[in-house]
Design a protein around this motif. Sequence first.
Motif, mmCIF file in Angstrom:
data_model
loop_
_atom_site.group_PDB
_atom_site.id
_atom_site.type_symbol
_atom_site.label_atom_id
_atom_site.label_comp_id
_atom_site.label_asym_id
_atom_site.label_seq_id
_atom_site.Cartn_x
_atom_site.Cartn_y
_atom_site.Cartn_z
ATOM 1 N N ASP A 14 2.879 -58.577 49.978
ATOM 2 C CA ASP A 14 2.565 -59.122 48.664
ATOM 3 C C ASP A 14 1.584 -58.256 47.881
ATOM 4 O OD1 ASP A 14 0.825 -60.195 50.784
ATOM 5 O OD2 ASP A 14 -0.201 -61.242 49.154
ATOM 6 N N GLU A 15 0.942 -57.291 48.532
ATOM 7 C CA GLU A 15 0.002 -56.407 47.835
ATOM 8 C C GLU A 15 0.721 -55.126 47.418
ATOM 9 O OE1 GLU A 15 -3.902 -55.963 49.433
ATOM 10 O OE2 GLU A 15 -3.720 -57.827 50.571
ATOM 11 N N PRO A 16 0.824 -54.877 46.093
ATOM 12 C CA PRO A 16 1.598 -53.730 45.603
ATOM 13 C C PRO A 16 1.167 -52.385 46.187
ATOM 14 C CG PRO A 16 0.920 -55.132 43.773
ATOM 15 C CD PRO A 16 0.242 -55.664 45.006
ATOM 16 N N GLU A 17 -0.125 -52.146 46.314
ATOM 17 C CA GLU A 17 -0.599 -50.849 46.814
ATOM 18 C C GLU A 17 -0.160 -50.635 48.254
ATOM 19 O OE1 GLU A 17 -2.801 -53.289 45.738
ATOM 20 O OE2 GLU A 17 -2.939 -52.585 43.676
ATOM 21 N N ILE A 18 -0.253 -51.665 49.061
ATOM 22 C CA ILE A 18 0.139 -51.550 50.470
ATOM 23 C C ILE A 18 1.654 -51.370 50.568
ATOM 24 C CG2 ILE A 18 0.269 -52.772 52.681
ATOM 25 C CD1 ILE A 18 -2.470 -53.996 51.965
ATOM 26 N N ARG A 19 2.388 -52.146 49.791
ATOM 27 C CA ARG A 19 3.852 -52.061 49.803
ATOM 28 C C ARG A 19 4.301 -50.649 49.434
ATOM 29 N NH1 ARG A 19 4.458 -56.066 46.702
ATOM 30 N NH2 ARG A 19 4.873 -55.003 44.752
ATOM 31 N N LYS A 20 3.731 -50.074 48.379
ATOM 32 C CA LYS A 20 4.105 -48.727 47.947
ATOM 33 C C LYS A 20 3.720 -47.691 48.992
ATOM 34 C CE LYS A 20 3.649 -49.823 43.061
ATOM 35 N NZ LYS A 20 2.748 -49.735 41.911
ATOM 36 N N LEU A 21 2.547 -47.837 49.572
ATOM 37 C CA LEU A 21 2.084 -46.890 50.578
ATOM 38 C C LEU A 21 2.988 -46.920 51.813
ATOM 39 C CD1 LEU A 21 0.005 -44.837 51.598
ATOM 40 C CD2 LEU A 21 -1.345 -46.771 52.443
ATOM 41 N N VAL A 22 3.291 -48.108 52.317
ATOM 42 C CA VAL A 22 4.139 -48.223 53.507
ATOM 43 C C VAL A 22 5.538 -47.674 53.203
ATOM 44 C CG1 VAL A 22 5.199 -49.804 55.171
ATOM 45 C CG2 VAL A 22 2.815 -50.137 54.484
ATOM 46 N N ALA A 23 6.073 -47.960 52.022
ATOM 47 C CA ALA A 23 7.394 -47.436 51.648
ATOM 48 C C ALA A 23 7.374 -45.909 51.606
ATOM 49 C CB ALA A 23 7.835 -48.009 50.307
ATOM 50 N N ALA A 24 6.319 -45.334 51.061
ATOM 51 C CA ALA A 24 6.200 -43.870 51.013
ATOM 52 C C ALA A 24 6.107 -43.293 52.429
ATOM 53 C CB ALA A 24 4.972 -43.465 50.194
ATOM 54 N N MET A 25 5.351 -43.961 53.294
ATOM 55 C CA MET A 25 5.219 -43.506 54.681
ATOM 56 C C MET A 25 6.560 -43.577 55.401
ATOM 57 S SD MET A 25 1.593 -45.368 55.525
ATOM 58 C CE MET A 25 0.995 -44.536 56.992
ATOM 59 N N VAL A 26 7.300 -44.667 55.189
ATOM 60 C CA VAL A 26 8.624 -44.834 55.794
ATOM 61 C C VAL A 26 9.548 -43.700 55.334
ATOM 62 C CG1 VAL A 26 10.697 -46.303 55.638
ATOM 63 C CG2 VAL A 26 8.481 -47.321 56.210
ATOM 64 N N GLY A 27 9.480 -43.373 54.047
ATOM 65 C CA GLY A 27 10.281 -42.266 53.514
ATOM 66 C C GLY A 27 9.898 -40.940 54.150
ATOM 67 N N GLN A 28 8.615 -40.708 54.354
ATOM 68 C CA GLN A 28 8.161 -39.473 55.000
ATOM 69 C C GLN A 28 8.629 -39.395 56.448
ATOM 70 O OE1 GLN A 28 3.860 -39.471 54.236
ATOM 71 N NE2 GLN A 28 4.213 -37.628 53.024
ATOM 72 N N CYS A 29 8.885 -40.534 57.043
ATOM 73 C CA CYS A 29 9.379 -40.567 58.428
ATOM 74 C C CYS A 29 10.894 -40.391 58.496
ATOM 75 C CB CYS A 29 8.977 -41.884 59.095
ATOM 76 S SG CYS A 29 7.211 -42.053 59.377
ATOM 77 N N GLY A 30 11.536 -40.262 57.326
ATOM 78 C CA GLY A 30 12.968 -39.992 57.301
ATOM 79 C C GLY A 30 13.859 -41.208 57.164
ATOM 80 N N TYR A 31 13.299 -42.339 56.777
ATOM 81 C CA TYR A 31 14.082 -43.560 56.618
ATOM 82 C C TYR A 31 14.181 -43.917 55.149
ATOM 83 C CZ TYR A 31 12.897 -43.973 61.562
ATOM 84 O OH TYR A 31 12.736 -43.726 62.894
ATOM 85 N N GLU A 32 15.163 -44.751 54.820
ATOM 86 C CA GLU A 32 15.279 -45.281 53.463
ATOM 87 C C GLU A 32 14.500 -46.587 53.410
ATOM 88 O OE1 GLU A 32 18.540 -47.137 50.364
ATOM 89 O OE2 GLU A 32 19.259 -46.031 52.092
ATOM 90 N N ALA A 33 13.624 -46.718 52.434
ATOM 91 C CA ALA A 33 12.832 -47.941 52.295
ATOM 92 C C ALA A 33 13.292 -48.732 51.079
ATOM 93 C CB ALA A 33 11.354 -47.600 52.142
ATOM 94 N N ILE A 34 13.434 -50.036 51.278
ATOM 95 C CA ILE A 34 13.598 -50.947 50.157
ATOM 96 C C ILE A 34 12.417 -51.910 50.248
ATOM 97 C CG2 ILE A 34 16.076 -50.734 49.818
ATOM 98 C CD1 ILE A 34 16.503 -53.186 51.501
#
Length: 132
Positions: A14-34
Amino acid sequence: MSQAGKKTILVVDDEPEIRKLVAAMVGQCGYEAITADSGEHALKLYKHHRPVQLLITDVVQPGMSGPMLADKLTQIQPDLRVLYISGYDHTHLVQKYVVEKGHALLPKPFTLESLRSKVEEVLGTHANITMK
């Protein structure tokens, strides 16, 4: 899976900053994030993006909690893997619905490497993905 064969991870916080950060990290790990900002939003997105291989969700959220969301999604997709993230890793809720049920938990804050390691553990993969 996505067009390129990447595994898809649904990130819910529910926290936008955390959501964006985790999505960016997931992308850096080679996965697609929604991403979704609530359990209700996640359910709607899931219908358009299934199958999803992993749900990363905060435990404590307004409205539908992470465990409630995970229960609903695993009823639809029993093989869905779940990784909980929480800044409150010793609370009664986290202990009862996450730890005691044997689910994976990654306490906040966490590093890119700890997220990568936990995601690979939960998915049962050890991808040889180079850091960007």
